[in-house]
Write a protein that holds these residues in place. Structure first.
Motif, short mmCIF file in Angstrom:
data_model
loop_
_atom_site.label_atom_id
_atom_site.label_comp_id
_atom_site.label_asym_id
_atom_site.label_seq_id
_atom_site.Cartn_x
_atom_site.Cartn_y
_atom_site.Cartn_z
N VAL A 167 59.71 28.47 56.74
CA VAL A 167 59.43 27.59 55.61
C VAL A 167 59.13 26.20 56.14
O VAL A 167 59.96 25.58 56.82
N GLY A 168 57.93 25.70 55.86
CA GLY A 168 57.57 24.34 56.23
C GLY A 168 57.97 23.37 55.13
O GLY A 168 57.67 23.60 53.96
N LYS A 169 58.66 22.29 55.50
CA LYS A 169 59.14 21.30 54.53
C LYS A 169 58.90 19.89 55.07
O LYS A 169 58.98 19.68 56.29
N PRO A 170 58.68 18.92 54.19
CA PRO A 170 58.49 17.54 54.66
C PRO A 170 59.72 17.01 55.39
O PRO A 170 59.59 16.17 56.28
N THR A 171 60.90 17.49 55.04
CA THR A 171 62.14 17.01 55.66
C THR A 171 62.50 17.77 56.92
O THR A 171 63.52 17.47 57.54
N GLY A 172 61.70 18.75 57.31
CA GLY A 172 61.98 19.53 58.51
C GLY A 172 61.88 21.01 58.25
O GLY A 172 62.43 21.51 57.26
N ASP A 173 61.19 21.72 59.13
CA ASP A 173 60.98 23.15 58.95
C ASP A 173 62.28 23.93 59.17
O ASP A 173 63.19 23.49 59.87
N GLU A 174 62.34 25.13 58.54
CA GLU A 174 63.48 26.02 58.69
C GLU A 174 62.97 27.45 58.87
O GLU A 174 61.83 27.76 58.51
N ALA A 175 63.82 28.33 59.39
CA ALA A 175 63.41 29.71 59.63
C ALA A 175 64.59 30.65 59.43
O ALA A 175 65.76 30.24 59.49
N TRP A 176 64.26 31.90 59.19
CA TRP A 176 65.27 32.96 59.03
C TRP A 176 64.79 34.15 59.85
O TRP A 176 63.65 34.60 59.69
N VAL A 177 65.65 34.69 60.70
CA VAL A 177 65.33 35.83 61.55
C VAL A 177 66.42 36.87 61.35
O VAL A 177 67.60 36.58 61.56
#
Length: 432
Positions: free
Chosen positions: A108-118
């Motif tokens: 997930v790309g976000k203005p406050t910082g990207d995140e990911a789930w694996v």
């Protein structure tokens, strides 16, 4: 970095909860999955359309396995977002027979910082909400790992994919080929065959049947509900109205400060609970549009929200009937016999009723007319209703009963026979 394991039965440990908490502010979403169902897509459809129309990106990479997805589900996906700029839909074909493309990565790309789930969860209703799945959630503090996930996902994509021959664009022109090679199916997906049940169809009509469960043995999930399918024309007509309903955020429709309802049990409730299936009635407040995507006065054939239910008696707080994914929440509107347009109905699967009957305290006997039922509305997706039955003999009855007909300051008056519950009032009950 956080380990998420939905075997805890905590809603916050589901992939659906993780996605739902991040997509409202997202600028991009990239998903790689082995299997696909439109239950999963519908749960985030409004966010995906929003980010695409705002110039964002949505990329879906499907495993080119046998029975990866249903043909009608993929057609709906293409019709909904395929023509929008920023949407990229592909199938990754395995390099040889007997090999699966089985990765499950979410970025997930976000203005406050990207995140990911694996982790282990497919982009399906099973994977997001029903199965026991485990994964690692990576946030802004894990920047290098999150970037590596995105780099790995981008390596499949044009203009320079690492394995160009393996990549098949998911467009109308490729559907016949994917159907002929077995990637798409007209009936059950590979995941549905593996579990032995079918996911709830987003356009199923009234049905309270649940599939037989092979998961009981202590695991708090059961088979999803089966239902009658509608025609393609009926699905297309209903699709626009379903977008909001399938988002599964009923807390948005409750009055301020309200997190649950309390009501007196009536004859209709007890008639259902005495048999092998029952009906619990609760009010979600007015207007219902934020929940179901329509205004007051809509017909009773309007779409329902698939939900999970847990139930207990307040006198035995440590004994809880497990989550059931085969329940339905449906707004009654101007249904015959109702006195408010804010009335909703939860159909309780028969497995839940059997569990309640088994844990019934013998000294209290059966539930009686005017006993109380409390329904806590937890934000989804997936939406979860937690039901507590309170008898007149229970100590909690004394302070709960006067709340019938009351509402917090600034909230509208509840419908007849109901009372609104705030978080502080709900916290007086034994914890789950």
């Amino acid at each position: 970095m956080r380990l998420m394991d939905s075997g805890t039965r905590s809603q916050t440990d589901s992939l659906a909860s993780w996605l739902g908490a991040r997509l409202s502010s997202a600028t991009s979403l990239t998903v790689q999955t082995a299997y696909y169902s439109d239950n999963a897509f519908h749960s985030i459809q409004s966010d995906v359309v929003r980010l695409l129309t705002a110039g964002g990106q949505f990329c879906l990479l499907l495993g080119g396995n046998q029975s990866t997805a249903r043909l009608d589900h993929i057609k709906f996906l293409i019709d909904t977002v395929g023509a929008l700029p920023g949407a990229e839909l592909y199938v990754i074909m395995p390099s040889r027979r007997g090999m699966l493309v089985h990765s499950k990565l979410y970025h997930v790309g976000k203005p406050t910082g990207d995140e990911a789930w694996v982790g282990s969860a497919n982009f399906t209703g099973f994977g997001l909400a029903t199965n026991v799945e485990a994964g690692i959630a990576l946030d802004q503090t894990d920047g290098a790992s999150v970037a590596e996930v995105k780099q790995r996902l981008d390596s499949w994509l044009p203009p320079s994919p690492a394995y160009p021959r393996a990549l098949v664009p998911l467009v109308d022109g490729s559907l016949n080929k994917l159907l002929a090679t077995g990637v798409l199916t007209r009936s059950r997906t590979g995941e549905e065959r593996e579990t032995g049940v079918e996911e709830p169809d987003p356009f199923t009509t009234r049905s309270t049947k649940t599939g037989s469960s092979s998961h009981r043995g202590g695991v708090p999930f059961v088979s999803p509900l089966r239902g009658r399918r509608l025609s393609s024309a009926q699905k297309t007509a209903a699709a626009g109205r379903r977008a909001t309903a399938l988002r599964g955020q009923p807390a948005q429709g409750l009055p301020p400060q309200v997190v649950g309802t309390v009501k007196r049990l009536g004859k209709q409730d007890l008639r259902g609970l005495a048999g092998e299936r029952g009906t619990a009635y609760l009010s979600l407040g007015l207007p219902p549009a934020p929940i179901f995507g329509h205004g007051a006065g809509a017909p009773t054939s309007d779409p329902f929200i698939a939900t999970a239910v847990e139930a207990r008696y307040v006198v035995t707080p440590k004994v809880v009937a497990p989550s059931l994914s085969g329940a339905r929440l449906q707004w009654e509107g101007r249904a015959r016999g109702t006195r408010t347009h804010g009335n909703a109905r939860i159909n309780l699967p028969k497995d839940l009723i059997k569990d309640l009957q088994q844990m019934r305290p013998p000294r209290y006997g059966d539930l009686q007319l005017h006993d109380l039922v409390i329904v806590e509305h937890l934000v989804g997706p997936p939406w979860l209703a937690r039901i507590t039955f309170v008898r007149r003999q229970d100590q909690a009855f004394r302070w709960l009963s006067p709340l019938i007909g009351t509402s917090p300051t600034g909230a509208p008056r509840p419908p007849r026979g109901y009372g609104w519950l705030t978080q502080s009032q709900v916290s007086r009950l034994p914890s789950w």
